[in-house]
Structures are given as C-alpha cells and as structure tokens.
Design a protein around this motif. Structure first.
Motif, PDB file in Angstrom:
ATOM      1  N   ILE A  25       0.816  -1.208   0.000  1.00 39.33           N
ATOM      2  CA  ILE A  25       0.000   0.000   0.000  1.00 39.33           C
ATOM      3  C   ILE A  25       0.853   1.262   0.000  1.00 39.33           C
ATOM      4  O   ILE A  25       0.426   2.318  -0.475  1.00 39.33           O
ATOM      5  CB  ILE A  25      -0.985   0.001   1.191  1.00 39.33           C
ATOM      6  CG1 ILE A  25      -2.161   0.936   0.937  1.00 39.33           C
ATOM      7  CG2 ILE A  25      -0.267   0.345   2.492  1.00 39.33           C
ATOM      8  CD1 ILE A  25      -3.106   0.475  -0.132  1.00 39.33           C
ATOM      9  N   PRO A 115      -2.704  -2.169  -4.883  1.00 33.81           N
ATOM     10  CA  PRO A 115      -2.637  -0.967  -5.738  1.00 33.81           C
ATOM     11  C   PRO A 115      -2.579  -1.283  -7.230  1.00 33.81           C
ATOM     12  O   PRO A 115      -3.207  -0.589  -8.028  1.00 33.81           O
ATOM     13  CB  PRO A 115      -1.360  -0.272  -5.262  1.00 33.81           C
ATOM     14  CG  PRO A 115      -1.161  -0.766  -3.864  1.00 33.81           C
ATOM     15  CD  PRO A 115      -1.622  -2.188  -3.890  1.00 33.81           C
ATOM     16  N   MET A 302      -3.695  10.105  -1.933  1.00 35.30           N
ATOM     17  CA  MET A 302      -3.124   9.238  -2.953  1.00 35.30           C
ATOM     18  C   MET A 302      -1.981   9.933  -3.687  1.00 35.30           C
ATOM     19  O   MET A 302      -1.145   9.275  -4.311  1.00 35.30           O
ATOM     20  CB  MET A 302      -4.211   8.772  -3.911  1.00 35.30           C
ATOM     21  CG  MET A 302      -5.272   7.924  -3.205  1.00 35.30           C
ATOM     22  SD  MET A 302      -6.663   7.455  -4.238  1.00 35.30           S
ATOM     23  CE  MET A 302      -5.949   6.122  -5.211  1.00 35.30           C
ATOM     24  N   THR A 355       5.223   8.996  -3.420  1.00 31.99           N
ATOM     25  CA  THR A 355       3.962   8.336  -3.749  1.00 31.99           C
ATOM     26  C   THR A 355       4.158   6.875  -4.114  1.00 31.99           C
ATOM     27  O   THR A 355       5.226   6.441  -4.537  1.00 31.99           O
ATOM     28  CB  THR A 355       3.279   9.025  -4.949  1.00 31.99           C
ATOM     29  OG1 THR A 355       4.237   9.172  -6.006  1.00 31.99           O
ATOM     30  CG2 THR A 355       2.710  10.360  -4.586  1.00 31.99           C
ATOM     31  N   ASN A 356       3.080   6.122  -3.965  1.00 31.10           N
ATOM     32  CA  ASN A 356       2.948   4.808  -4.588  1.00 31.10           C
ATOM     33  C   ASN A 356       2.485   5.072  -6.023  1.00 31.10           C
ATOM     34  O   ASN A 356       1.361   5.541  -6.220  1.00 31.10           O
ATOM     35  CB  ASN A 356       1.912   3.977  -3.824  1.00 31.10           C
ATOM     36  CG  ASN A 356       1.681   2.596  -4.430  1.00 31.10           C
ATOM     37  OD1 ASN A 356       1.901   2.377  -5.611  1.00 31.10           O
ATOM     38  ND2 ASN A 356       1.213   1.673  -3.609  1.00 31.10           N
ATOM     39  N   TYR A 358       1.307   3.352  -8.429  1.00 28.72           N
ATOM     40  CA  TYR A 358       0.028   2.753  -8.835  1.00 28.72           C
ATOM     41  C   TYR A 358      -1.145   3.588  -8.328  1.00 28.72           C
ATOM     42  O   TYR A 358      -2.118   3.817  -9.054  1.00 28.72           O
ATOM     43  CB  TYR A 358      -0.090   1.327  -8.311  1.00 28.72           C
ATOM     44  CG  TYR A 358       0.872   0.358  -8.939  1.00 28.72           C
ATOM     45  CD1 TYR A 358       0.832   0.095 -10.305  1.00 28.72           C
ATOM     46  CD2 TYR A 358       1.812  -0.313  -8.176  1.00 28.72           C
ATOM     47  CE1 TYR A 358       1.721  -0.801 -10.889  1.00 28.72           C
ATOM     48  CE2 TYR A 358       2.699  -1.211  -8.737  1.00 28.72           C
ATOM     49  CZ  TYR A 358       2.658  -1.454 -10.103  1.00 28.72           C
ATOM     50  OH  TYR A 358       3.538  -2.336 -10.674  1.00 28.72           O
ATOM     51  N   LEU A 359      -1.048   4.052  -7.088  1.00 25.52           N
ATOM     52  CA  LEU A 359      -2.148   4.822  -6.516  1.00 25.52           C
ATOM     53  C   LEU A 359      -2.184   6.235  -7.080  1.00 25.52           C
ATOM     54  O   LEU A 359      -3.266   6.780  -7.333  1.00 25.52           O
ATOM     55  CB  LEU A 359      -2.020   4.859  -4.994  1.00 25.52           C
ATOM     56  CG  LEU A 359      -2.101   3.511  -4.285  1.00 25.52           C
ATOM     57  CD1 LEU A 359      -2.137   3.704  -2.774  1.00 25.52           C
ATOM     58  CD2 LEU A 359      -3.308   2.706  -4.751  1.00 25.52           C
ATOM     59  N   PHE A 417     -13.113   4.628  -6.467  1.00 21.92           N
ATOM     60  CA  PHE A 417     -12.252   3.487  -6.133  1.00 21.92           C
ATOM     61  C   PHE A 417     -12.946   2.350  -5.388  1.00 21.92           C
ATOM     62  O   PHE A 417     -12.329   1.307  -5.172  1.00 21.92           O
ATOM     63  CB  PHE A 417     -11.057   3.969  -5.298  1.00 21.92           C
ATOM     64  CG  PHE A 417     -10.348   5.141  -5.898  1.00 21.92           C
ATOM     65  CD1 PHE A 417      -9.709   5.025  -7.134  1.00 21.92           C
ATOM     66  CD2 PHE A 417     -10.332   6.362  -5.268  1.00 21.92           C
ATOM     67  CE1 PHE A 417      -9.068   6.109  -7.704  1.00 21.92           C
ATOM     68  CE2 PHE A 417      -9.682   7.459  -5.832  1.00 21.92           C
ATOM     69  CZ  PHE A 417      -9.059   7.323  -7.049  1.00 21.92           C
ATOM     70  N   PHE A 425      -7.450   1.935   2.688  1.00 22.04           N
ATOM     71  CA  PHE A 425      -6.393   2.917   2.495  1.00 22.04           C
ATOM     72  C   PHE A 425      -6.455   4.016   3.557  1.00 22.04           C
ATOM     73  O   PHE A 425      -5.423   4.402   4.128  1.00 22.04           O
ATOM     74  CB  PHE A 425      -6.494   3.520   1.092  1.00 22.04           C
ATOM     75  CG  PHE A 425      -5.447   4.564   0.804  1.00 22.04           C
ATOM     76  CD1 PHE A 425      -4.106   4.232   0.782  1.00 22.04           C
ATOM     77  CD2 PHE A 425      -5.814   5.879   0.564  1.00 22.04           C
ATOM     78  CE1 PHE A 425      -3.129   5.199   0.516  1.00 22.04           C
ATOM     79  CE2 PHE A 425      -4.862   6.848   0.290  1.00 22.04           C
ATOM     80  CZ  PHE A 425      -3.512   6.505   0.280  1.00 22.04           C
TER      81      PHE A 425
END
Length: 452
Positions: A25, A115, A302, A355-356, A358-359, A417, A425
C-alpha cells in the motif's frame, strides 16, 4: 511478451532462480526469489503470499485497525498472480529474471487493497470508454554518501550529500560520480525503464529523472521499479538514495510529477489537442482537467500519502498548495503543455516522489475520467502569475490527518475506487498519523524542555 515467450525465456536462463515482487500500500516492493519450477507450477495451481503485507506498515508494525487481515484472521496466504508479461532481467544482478505480481484472484474478486489491481481496473474502464491513457512519472531524489548502517549510527543526522551546494542542471557535478550517473541511465534502460532525461536539480546531491511515457499500467510498473532500481544501483556505489518528499526543511522537496494524455484506441490522435479551440484545448481535455480539480481535495492522500508529504506542499517550495491550473506555470496544481499535438499533456504537480505510483496514477486517471463521464465544465479560469495566491477555488489539505478524514468521508472517493479500497487505504493513513502524533520531536524538546 506473451506467456509462452516468458516460459521459454525462464527455461533457457542459466540460473533456475526467479525474483518476483509486488507493491504494497505504501508502494514498497515486497517479494522473494523462487525456483523456476515453483513459478511454472503456479501457472496451473495458483500461488499464495502471506497477507500480512496488507496488515502492517512500512516498518512492519501490524495495524491495530485493519479489517482486510489481522490477528483476527491469522494472516493466511492470499492468491497472488505473477504477471508473465512483465518479465525483465536485472542487469545489476547477473540478469536475474524478474516479474511483477499483483493480488488478483482467478476464482473471485481481486484484493481491494492491491494498488496494481486497482490501477488495472481504472485502466480497463478507460479502455471501455474508448481511450488509450498515455502516462509518465518523473522523480527527484537526494543522494548521500552513506550506508544503511551509517544512517542508523548517525541517527539520520549530519549526513554527507553526494555533492555539495545548490547546482541545478549542472554538467560539472555528475562528473564527480560519473560511473554512478551513467549506471543509472544505462542499467535502468536495460531493465526496460527507458530514461528520457537525467540531470542534477538544485540542492546538494539531487538528481531528477524523467521516464519515457507509456500506457498507464506499464508506466506505473516502470515508476515503481525505477524507485527501487535507483536505490539498488546506488547501493552498488556506496550511496543511499532517498525519495522522501522533504528530508530537510531548508532544502527543496522532491516531486513525482505525473504527465498524462488520452489518445484514441490506436494511438493515432491525441484527444487533448484541438487547434481550433481556445488554448488548443479540446472539450475532452477541459472535462478531464475539471474532473481532476474537482476530485483533488477528496483524494489528496493518494498524491501525498505520508506525514512528510505535506512538508513539501507549502507556499514557495516549487509544489502547489491551491486548486488551480494554468499554461506552463509551475506554481499551479495542474500545468498544461500544449505547443503541438504530440506533446500536449496535463502535468499533475501535486504528486511527490514518496507516492505509490500505482495509486497516484490511478487517482489521476480516475479523477480525469470522472470529469469526462459527468461532462464537467471547466469553470475555473487559468491562474495568471502566482498560483499560490489564487485561493478562490480551494486549497489543498494542510496535513495527512485532514486529508485522510476528507477522503474517508467522501462519496467521490468511494465512487472512484470503491468502498473497500477507500476504507482500507484511509485506515492505513489514519494509523500513520497516529504513529506520528505519539512521538516527541527534536523541535519540541528544543522549544519546550527548559523554557516552558
């Protein structure tokens, strides 16, 4: 690469070892090395991975508020799918075969927390609407002449930057570490992460790299692998790379800007570009921008997922603080670049290096599609001059707690989402805030210890 090509490649590899990983995550790659036979067996029988990776934080401390897994469930294995189309060979590990994975279930719904599975769903929706989403993420990061051991020994204080001083776009400074500099470009490109540009940014030991654009899921794959790849290559040179959004209050922060455009299905036309319209912006582009601005306050975590993220999102720090857009303006949340069709795009400047991917890319694409789906009108005019001063259409949340509470309550976030993802999340972000709130900082000691 199709499945048979991947199978042939791993059967022909000199070593029986295979490495695979997935992003948790927080965007941290978790995985293992397995024998090729275990991978081949999993194609028919499936595979599992301990779901504790969805039940703990970035320091492996179990959440006390998790519902997807926890002590109550015993942390069982959860179905995981190794995506054979992602085969790469790691050039700095003797070309070890590598795959990305996600938590998708062939006999049921995908894991809501995953994600990559979330972005796959958003990308599929985009295709169903008739669009090809072309994306890229660029990153800034600081480099230090340190090791994991020295970081701990020094308590993360008095660290030695790779080079001294503020020297953005320097041709001179990278020559001090030319083998590292060129390894970054060459090895990442060999790892199927082609670099469009690499240069120093302003600040001691800061580099910036832009990854070449690609279809949105592949772009996110490359961005996730880029961050870990940079760190691993840096290790080889006795260097520590950090993608913290703001490691030092007196130095610039590190961005992870997202470049985005929508094309027709065969990629022959950039649907954002219309030379007959004001600003050469198509109506589709205006709806896309309107959707991103409308949704932004509802999904800020996000793009800014950590406590530290909000130390970067302050006025005058080269990161936006307001719900704004403009043409080629680096003080607004969205920067429009549209000199000609091929390069017309929207740069999302809220996203940080922490950041991630994917998110962040899922949030950017989903919010843009929301504007198209609801045919939102771009009623916010472009900012002129200083975007920090243009607060009439809203400002971004000031910290992770505020942003998380807003997202947790938002029907917009749930529409984009799904309730399961939003619930999981925001619980993880609430946990992150509570871990921070219980700490006593150096600032507090210096300010209050003797005087108060």
């Amino acid at each position: 690469m199709n499945q048979q090509d991947a199978i042939d490649a791993i059967n022909q590899a000199a070593s029986p070892k295979i490495k695979y990983a997935f992003a948790d995550i927080d965007g941290i790659l978790r995985g293992k090395v397995i024998h090729r036979q275990k991978l081949l067996d999993s194609l028919a029988d499936g595979s599992g991975f301990c779901d504790v990776v969805w039940g703990w934080d970035s320091s492996d401390t179990p959440y006390d508020n998790g519902i997807i897994t926890g002590w109550q469930s015993g942390y069982p294995d959860t179905p995981v799918r190794i995506d054979l189309s992602t085969l790469r060979h790691i050039p700095w590990e003797d070309n070890l075969p590598f795959f990305l994975a996600d938590f998708s279930n062939p006999n049921g719904p995908d894991l809501a927390a995953c994600p990559r599975s979330l972005l796959k769903r958003i990308a599929s929706l985009c295709r169903d609407m008739g669009f090809h989403a072309e994306y890229a993420q660029e990153f800034e990061w600081f480099n230090f002449r340190e090791t994991p051991q020295s970081l701990q020994t020094k308590g993360f204080r008095s660290l030695e930057p790779l080079t001294p001083g503020m020297f953005g776009y320097s041709i001179l400074r990278p020559s001090l570490e030319s083998s590292f500099y060129h390894d970054l470009f060459d090895l990442l490109t060999q790892f199927d992460i082609p670099i469009e540009g690499l240069h120093t940014e302003t600040g001691p030991g800061v580099y910036e790299a832009a990854i070449m654009h690609d279809e949105v899921l592949r772009a996110a794959d490359k961005a996730v692998l880029f961050k870990t790849g940079v760190k691993e290559i840096a290790y080889k040179h006795g260097i520590i790379a950090t993608f913290m959004a703001k490691w030092n209050a007196d130095l610039p922060g590190c961005s992870g800007h997202i470049h985005q455009s929508l094309w027709n299905a065969d990629k022959s036309q950039n649907l954002f570009f219309d030379p007959s319209k004001p600003g050469k912006m198509s109506e589709l582009m205006r709806q896309f921008i309107a959707g991103q601005l409308y949704c932004l306050p509802h999904i800020t975590p996000m793009f800014a997922p950590t406590i530290n993220s909000y130390k970067r999102l302050v006025e005058g720090a080269w990161a936006p603080t307001t719900v704004t857009w403009s043409f080629d303006n680096r003080t607004t949340a969205l920067r429009i670049l549209n000199q000609h069709e091929k390069l017309t795009r929207v740069e999302h400047r809220v996203s940080g290096a922490d950041t991630n991917p994917y998110l962040a890319l899922a949030a950017a694409l989903a919010s843009g599609l929301y504007g198209i789906k609801h045919q939102l009108s771009l009623d916010i005019p472009p900012s002129v001059g200083n975007g920090y001063a243009d607060k009439q259409y809203g400002i971004l949340p000031a910290n992770l707690y505020e942003a998380t509470q807003q997202m947790a309550r938002s029907p917009i976030a749930t529409e984009l989402f799904g309730s399961e993802f939003v619930n999981h999340f925001t619980r993880t972000r609430d946990w992150e805030w509570r871990q921070y709130a219980r700490q006593v900082s150096d600032w507090e000691l210096k300010r209050y210890f003797e005087i108060i």
